[in-house]
Motif scaffolding. Structure first.
Motif, PDB file in Angstrom:
ATOM      1  N   VAL B 192       0.546  -1.092  -0.002  1.00 34.88           N
ATOM      2  CA  VAL B 192      -0.252   0.603  -0.052  1.00 34.88           C
ATOM      3  C   VAL B 192       1.020   1.168  -0.115  1.00 34.88           C
ATOM      4  CG1 VAL B 192      -1.480   1.918   1.224  1.00 34.88           C
ATOM      5  CG2 VAL B 192      -2.231  -1.344   1.367  1.00 34.88           C
ATOM      6  N   VAL B 193       2.088   1.598   0.909  1.00 32.81           N
ATOM      7  CA  VAL B 193       2.989   2.510   0.984  1.00 32.81           C
ATOM      8  C   VAL B 193       3.440   2.438  -0.698  1.00 32.81           C
ATOM      9  CG1 VAL B 193       5.151   3.484   2.837  1.00 32.81           C
ATOM     10  CG2 VAL B 193       3.150   2.487   3.742  1.00 32.81           C
ATOM     11  N   ALA B 194       3.883   1.452  -1.191  1.00 31.56           N
ATOM     12  CA  ALA B 194       4.314   1.733  -2.054  1.00 31.56           C
ATOM     13  C   ALA B 194       3.423   1.993  -3.411  1.00 31.56           C
ATOM     14  CB  ALA B 194       5.203   0.472  -2.107  1.00 31.56           C
ATOM     15  N   ALA B 195       3.128   1.658  -3.413  1.00 32.48           N
ATOM     16  CA  ALA B 195       1.972   1.463  -4.686  1.00 32.48           C
ATOM     17  C   ALA B 195       1.100   3.437  -4.309  1.00 32.48           C
ATOM     18  CB  ALA B 195       0.568   0.993  -4.722  1.00 32.48           C
ATOM     19  N   THR B 196       1.526   4.077  -2.988  1.00 26.61           N
ATOM     20  CA  THR B 196       1.212   5.256  -2.960  1.00 26.61           C
ATOM     21  C   THR B 196       2.447   6.167  -3.561  1.00 26.61           C
ATOM     22  OG1 THR B 196      -0.356   4.672  -1.161  1.00 26.61           O
ATOM     23  CG2 THR B 196       0.067   6.353  -1.540  1.00 26.61           C
ATOM     24  N   GLY B 197       4.033   5.823  -2.959  1.00 23.33           N
ATOM     25  CA  GLY B 197       4.912   6.577  -3.574  1.00 23.33           C
ATOM     26  C   GLY B 197       4.550   6.628  -4.278  1.00 23.33           C
ATOM     27  N   ILE B 198       4.419   5.195  -4.906  1.00 24.68           N
ATOM     28  CA  ILE B 198       4.633   5.905  -6.714  1.00 24.68           C
ATOM     29  C   ILE B 198       3.766   6.578  -7.350  1.00 24.68           C
ATOM     30  CG2 ILE B 198       4.164   4.103  -8.698  1.00 24.68           C
ATOM     31  CD1 ILE B 198       5.458   1.992  -7.238  1.00 24.68           C
ATOM     32  N   ALA B 199       1.984   6.378  -7.310  1.00 28.00           N
ATOM     33  CA  ALA B 199       1.207   7.266  -7.626  1.00 28.00           C
ATOM     34  C   ALA B 199       1.297   8.662  -6.464  1.00 28.00           C
ATOM     35  CB  ALA B 199      -0.211   7.110  -6.515  1.00 28.00           C
ATOM     36  N   VAL B 200       2.309   8.742  -6.199  1.00 24.23           N
ATOM     37  CA  VAL B 200       2.380  10.529  -5.924  1.00 24.23           C
ATOM     38  C   VAL B 200       3.926  10.678  -7.063  1.00 24.23           C
ATOM     39  CG1 VAL B 200       3.352  11.697  -3.864  1.00 24.23           C
ATOM     40  CG2 VAL B 200       1.280  10.063  -3.494  1.00 24.23           C
TER      41      VAL B 200
END
Lengths: 121, 262
Positions: B192-200
């Motif tokens: 979840v954190v990695a996907a959020t980081g990539i999306a941002v």
């Protein structure tokens, strides 16, 4: 520290939870101020409806052992003190006596049953 | 002994199923990103593609952690009395992702306030005016870009918060121990954190690069551009490279799943 629910036990799940919670608070295993898990977490882990766990919390709260705050979760009441061991034993004995009398047993039969149980163990 | 081995085997099967569904979400995210990249005008689709990817991964994680789990096994059930909190399951990359969010928000505020409208009235250029002529440089993250990106960022953060909560509160499943279930939860919160980081982070790289480019082109004419444009453009370009490294790290965390520490 765990709670256990047995679906095959004739005691309703909310009552199984209530008894365990009361015992944990009264023995001091749960200290004043300790936070309990959210209803959803406990209900999910035990495979129960949220309402079932909520009823257990509510009943223990009504007994003055828990305090719920909106947004602050449920905690063990700050003024709760563990019940001394002799009083806990007496409460257990009272419960056994009341239940046995409700089922129609005489005092002699209750005494015999308790003696037999002690000797068996 | 045999029962313990069976329980461990069931836990492994469950874990494999969770990862397979999550991987399907990641594949769906790649497809969604390709579709979104082709949408919109002046590169807005390309800018929003990482958010589409991130959202699909987040949804895949929620589905894998909730719907794809087997029902409770029969017999007595036990539950820990320790409240599970999202912050106890966060990976070491969380500060990096928070920093990416803060930098993107700050950058979008600055670029939105400093952008100028182009001939069609859309705020997506950086302008500098000298006594003779007004020069414009773009693309630049004015309101034309920053508004949809800010909305996408809000959506990603909201879905990420919900996904992390769902993962942490989900029941133990068939794990033979609470620690085994917690390891699975940690892995999924890591995704979840990695996907959020990539999306941002991915759109942040784009915004940084276009900002650096606009400042760099503008500073070529010293009669028009303020003196601080050139060094600021250079610093922004270097920051873009740094952020790109951070996004690569998060992408690695997202893809290198089995047994990997998050």
């Amino acid at each position: 520290m765990n709670l256990t629910v047995d679906p095959d036990d004739p005691t309703p799940p909310y009552e199984q939870l209530r008894r365990q919670l009361v015992r944990l608070v009264e023995t001091g295993a749960l200290a004043p101020g300790d936070r309990l898990p959210p209803l959803r977490q406990l209900a999910g882990d035990l495979g129960l409806a949220v309402g079932t766990v909520a009823r257990s919390y509510r009943e223990v709260e009504a007994a003055g052992l828990l305090v719920s705050r909106r947004g602050g979760g449920t905690r063990v009441a700050a003024d709760v003190r563990p019940t001394p061991a002799p009083r806990r034993l007496r409460a257990l004995a009272d419960g056994f006596r009341t239940e046995a009398r409700r089922l129609g047993f005489s005092d002699a039969e209750i005494r015999d049953a308790l003696t037999a149980a002690l000797e068996a163990g | 002994m045999t029962q313990t081995l069976l329980a461990v085997d069931a836990e492994r099967r469950e874990w494999r199923r969770v990862r397979a569904v999550r991987l399907a979400g990641t594949a769906l995210g790649v497809g969604a990103a390709v579709l979104v990249a082709q949408w919109g005008r002046h590169g807005t689709g390309l800018m929003l593609a990482p958010a589409a990817f991130g959202l699909a991964v987040l949804l895949g994680t929620v589905v894998s952690e909730t719907l794809a789990r087997p029902p409770h096994p029969p017999g007595p059930r036990s539950a820990s009395l320790t409240p599970r909190r999202v912050r106890d399951h966060l990976p070491s990359t969380t500060p990096l992702v928070l920093a990416l969010v803060l930098v993107l928000v700050a950058l979008l505020i600055v670029t939105t306030l400093s952008a100028s409208a182009d001939e069609s009235g859309e705020s997506r250029q950086l302008a500098c005016t000298d006594p003779v002529v007004t020069q414009t440089h773009g693309p630049y993250a004015g309101a034309f870009y920053s508004t949809p990106l800010a909305l996408a960022l809000l959506l990603v953060l909201a879905v990420a918060a919900l996904a992390a909560r769902e993962v942490v509160l989900r029941p133990r499943g068939v794990s033979h121990s609470e620690s085994g279930a917690d390891a699975q939860r940690r892995e999924s919160v890591g995704v979840v954190v990695a996907a959020t980081g990539i999306a941002v982070g991915a759109p942040l790289v784009g915004v940084l690069l276009t900002t650096a480019s606009a400042l760099g082109m503008g500073s070529a004419d010293p009669t028009c551009a303020p003196a601080w444009w050139a060094p600021t453009g250079l610093a922004t370009g270097l920051l873009a490279v740094t952020v790109a490294c951070g996004v690569s790290l998060l992408l690695g965390r997202l893809m290198l799943l089995p047994g990997g520490r998050r």
